[in-house]
Design a protein around this motif. Sequence first.
Motif, short mmCIF file in Angstrom:
data_model
loop_
_atom_site.label_atom_id
_atom_site.label_comp_id
_atom_site.label_asym_id
_atom_site.label_seq_id
_atom_site.Cartn_x
_atom_site.Cartn_y
_atom_site.Cartn_z
N ILE A 23 1.26 -1.48 0.22
CA ILE A 23 0.15 -0.33 -0.43
C ILE A 23 0.90 1.13 0.25
O ILE A 23 1.93 1.41 1.00
CB ILE A 23 -1.23 -0.04 1.34
CG1 ILE A 23 -1.68 -1.18 1.23
CG2 ILE A 23 -1.80 1.13 1.43
CD1 ILE A 23 -2.82 -1.19 2.33
N PRO A 24 0.73 1.99 -0.56
CA PRO A 24 1.61 3.21 -0.72
C PRO A 24 1.67 4.12 0.86
O PRO A 24 0.69 4.14 1.10
CB PRO A 24 0.46 4.61 -1.89
CG PRO A 24 0.03 3.36 -2.83
CD PRO A 24 -0.68 2.73 -2.60
N GLU A 25 2.79 4.15 0.94
CA GLU A 25 3.10 4.80 2.14
C GLU A 25 2.23 6.37 2.64
O GLU A 25 1.65 6.27 3.45
CB GLU A 25 4.53 5.60 2.23
CG GLU A 25 5.41 5.26 1.83
CD GLU A 25 6.10 4.10 0.62
OE1 GLU A 25 4.78 4.08 -0.15
OE2 GLU A 25 6.31 3.53 0.53
N ILE A 26 1.72 6.98 1.21
CA ILE A 26 1.00 8.28 1.45
C ILE A 26 0.00 8.00 2.13
O ILE A 26 -1.19 7.84 2.42
CB ILE A 26 0.94 9.41 0.85
CG1 ILE A 26 0.54 10.72 0.82
CG2 ILE A 26 0.46 8.85 -0.96
CD1 ILE A 26 1.64 11.48 -0.02
N LEU A 27 -0.88 6.57 1.14
CA LEU A 27 -2.49 6.23 1.19
C LEU A 27 -2.12 5.63 3.56
O LEU A 27 -3.29 6.19 3.52
CB LEU A 27 -2.39 4.85 0.57
CG LEU A 27 -3.96 4.82 1.12
CD1 LEU A 27 -5.00 5.70 0.72
CD2 LEU A 27 -4.43 3.23 -0.54
N LYS A 40 3.45 2.67 -6.10
CA LYS A 40 3.26 3.03 -4.95
C LYS A 40 3.91 5.15 -4.80
O LYS A 40 2.77 5.45 -4.07
CB LYS A 40 3.91 2.45 -3.42
CG LYS A 40 3.94 1.35 -3.84
CD LYS A 40 4.25 0.46 -2.27
CE LYS A 40 5.61 0.39 -1.78
NZ LYS A 40 5.79 0.43 -0.27
N ALA A 88 1.52 15.31 3.76
CA ALA A 88 -0.27 15.52 3.31
C ALA A 88 -1.24 15.61 4.38
O ALA A 88 -2.26 15.68 4.59
CB ALA A 88 -0.03 13.92 2.83
N LEU A 132 6.16 12.98 4.08
CA LEU A 132 4.81 12.33 2.94
C LEU A 132 4.36 12.62 4.43
O LEU A 132 2.99 13.20 4.28
CB LEU A 132 5.10 10.77 2.96
CG LEU A 132 6.58 10.35 1.48
CD1 LEU A 132 6.32 8.97 1.61
CD2 LEU A 132 5.38 11.40 0.72
N LEU A 176 -3.15 8.38 5.38
CA LEU A 176 -4.59 9.13 5.58
C LEU A 176 -5.27 8.25 6.11
O LEU A 176 -5.81 8.26 6.54
CB LEU A 176 -5.01 8.91 3.58
CG LEU A 176 -4.49 10.00 3.23
CD1 LEU A 176 -4.87 9.90 1.73
CD2 LEU A 176 -4.45 11.24 3.41
N LEU A 236 -1.06 15.30 -5.14
CA LEU A 236 -0.95 16.29 -3.83
C LEU A 236 -0.96 17.22 -4.70
O LEU A 236 -0.71 18.93 -4.40
CB LEU A 236 0.71 16.26 -2.56
CG LEU A 236 0.15 15.29 -1.50
CD1 LEU A 236 1.47 14.84 -1.40
CD2 LEU A 236 -0.88 15.87 -0.74
N MET A 252 -5.57 7.93 -6.19
CA MET A 252 -5.27 8.96 -4.89
C MET A 252 -6.31 10.15 -5.23
O MET A 252 -7.11 10.32 -4.17
CB MET A 252 -4.04 8.97 -4.38
CG MET A 252 -3.11 7.85 -3.72
SD MET A 252 -3.88 7.85 -2.50
CE MET A 252 -3.61 8.77 -1.23
N LEU A 282 8.70 13.58 -2.48
CA LEU A 282 7.86 14.62 -2.44
C LEU A 282 8.05 15.98 -3.39
O LEU A 282 7.64 17.00 -3.60
CB LEU A 282 7.45 14.33 -1.23
CG LEU A 282 6.54 15.63 -1.06
CD1 LEU A 282 4.79 15.66 -1.54
CD2 LEU A 282 5.89 16.10 0.43
#
Lengths: 225, 226, 248
Positions: free
Chosen positions: A66-70, B159, A166, A163, A73, B166, B173, B69
């Motif tokens: 799973i993506p880190e940013i997800l 990923k 976010a 990250l 969240l 953003l 996403m 990022l």
Amino acid sequence: MTIEHWLRVWNYLPILLQGLSVNLALLGGLITVGFIIGVVVALLEVYAPPPLRLVAFGYAWIFRSIPEILLLLLMWFGPAQFGIKISPFIAAVLALGLRSSAYQAEIFRGALQAIPVGQALAARALGLSRIGAIRYVLLPQALRLSLAGWGNEFAVVLKDTTLAYAIGVVEVMRQARYIGSREFPLTLPAYITVALLFLILTYAGLFIIGKAERRLRIPGLEARR
Amino acid sequence: MSLVFSWDWLPRLSQGLLLTVQLTLLSMAFGGFLGLVLAVLRVYGRGPLYPAYLLASAYIHVFRGTPLLVQVMTFYYALPTVGVRFSPVVAGLLALTLNTAAYQAEYFRGAIQSVRIGQMQAALALGLSRLQAVRYVVLPQALRLVIPPWSNELIYMVKGSAVVYLIGVLELMGQAKNIAARTFRNFEVYIVVALFYLALILVLSLGLRWVERRMRVPGLGVSGRT
Amino acid sequence: MLLRVEDLYKRYGKEDVLKGVSFSLDKGETKVIIGPSGTGKSTLLRCINRLTEPDRGRIWLEDTEITSPKVNINRIRSQIGFVFQDFNLFTHLTALDNVRLGLIRVKGMSKKEATERAMAELARVGLADKARAYPAELSGGQQQRVSIARALAMDPKLILFDEPTSALDPELIGEVLAVMEGLARSGMTMLVVTHEMGFARTVADEIIFMERGVIVEQGPPEQLFRSPKHPRTAEFLRRITDLYGGEQ
Ligand SMILES: Nc1ncnc2c1ncn2[C@@H]1O[C@H](COP(=O)(O)OP(=O)(O)OP(=O)(O)O)[C@@H](O)[C@H]1O
Ligand SMILES: [Mg+2]
């Protein structure tokens, strides 16, 4: 972008460094969480009975996929959904820590599996229990063998701390954006400064880990390549 | 507190998934090409090519040593201050490509260096030029060796591509965020998106394993990785 | 009687490795097990401290039945030394710490007490000056002597040796055999698997010849070497003499 812009960014440096200290706090927290859970998961992957082993592998796979940013969240909105309030900072430590635990588990598992079976046999032959053999013989060796992989993981998670931006953690990238929105022409120099700070941290960190690795080196106990 | 899901989310999310796949594959392809050039320069960049070697090395260190990022935001928010403007998708694709190029360069370099020296010498002994030796003997072997780390990189990029939401890119996403903002079902939407990512990565992993098995050459070992 | 093995069976998959092995060992006795490769000698030794679980049969150490499910096997193992063919010294520990580990973690000794004891054992095998060395910094012969010291430190009732010199360069075999001979003379009870016929002849009280999972013949070295009762024993001895140069 002129010299003058760079000089003005220089005045903002304390603010950026303050942001960076948040990144470092995140780093410390997430590495600790990741280390503790990672060791447990690796031990389960290697030594637990099949159903538990499967759970451990499943856990690691999910948190690597799973993506880190997800994950951030989910960790931010998830507890809130069930009426549990946690700060963005804690949510970030947990989310990134869980992610890191999956990768650290991978590193430790590789190390555990690289230890010759004779080591465990000799430990058991002395009368050490299964747990004792793991605690005093296998784990210490595995941790040493992990140092190289661990340096890699450090470099990755250090960068991942940005990250947390976010979910509203006021870390260095957030500070850079504040600067840019206050003084638009400073955006590029501010971002480049952030990039430089990360370059310095990454390579300084890798240097220190490399030094530690050499100091902790035990003849005959090296990761075979 | 009960969880509420809706089928209505699926069309948007599928659209987002498509863009995620496109961003990943395009950045991997462009980044792979650039990475290969960087790797060859790093391994063979001597003599008159030495400045190119230095540039390649600097590039790789900068892009591997800074957060994705920061790179994405620099392309989208910072470059316009000096008059360079991209749409979100282009800025995102550019950042992802340049980022993965640096990582792929290192995989290629490792693979090239693990092709035994004897292979190069045997090729030169046959009368091939240095360039031909690289092209026909070293690279074909190195490319096979690079498949396992490359598979890892593909998954990293699936990923990593999530970061570009953003700057407003409507990949998986980005779509999720819009739905969440409209329905206030943040947690539920992101759970569904997580399942999308898990499915995507499962499919990719299985596919890559299949490719790896098909391309295996007896005796051409794959070096271990951490 | 210190050790009694009764009708031991062990099977791996379709292969019967031990097919009813019985013998015993008195206190202070040294017995040497010889036999062709793949015959089950290592398996037998490992069954005795249950590093391998036997399928059937019983084993007693003095009055305690090792094979009983109720027994505390870790306690039993701490009373039985085991010396491996490839030493298996703990890679991350110095010679001293290798010897101390069991004393501290199994026997619960204080660090000070354990250090004294470990140093004494290292001195006994002639390696007091190597206490701070890591295994990788020692020769094979030295490593094996440390591993013997590690076993001795636990005050075992019995030590099992599984081909302790097979992994050593020829010029290093002597130093290990000398330590083992000294042990036997000092009254240690030992069960030794080895191809060193010279050692077997001079040190063993009795030789056990095993083949294909059974004991074919056992007896004092003089009798077994001079006039084996069984033709298979004679055949094996002839081959091993060709291979290892026999005698001396
Ligand atoms: N863990 C195991 N799993 C399956 N088979 C095994 C295992 N351990 C031993 N065996 C088999 O049991 C048989 C006897 O092995 P063992 O190691 O006891 O022989 P040995 O007499 O010690 O031989 P050597 O002189 O070569 O050491 C061999 O055929 C071996 O393949
Ligand atoms: Mg054996």
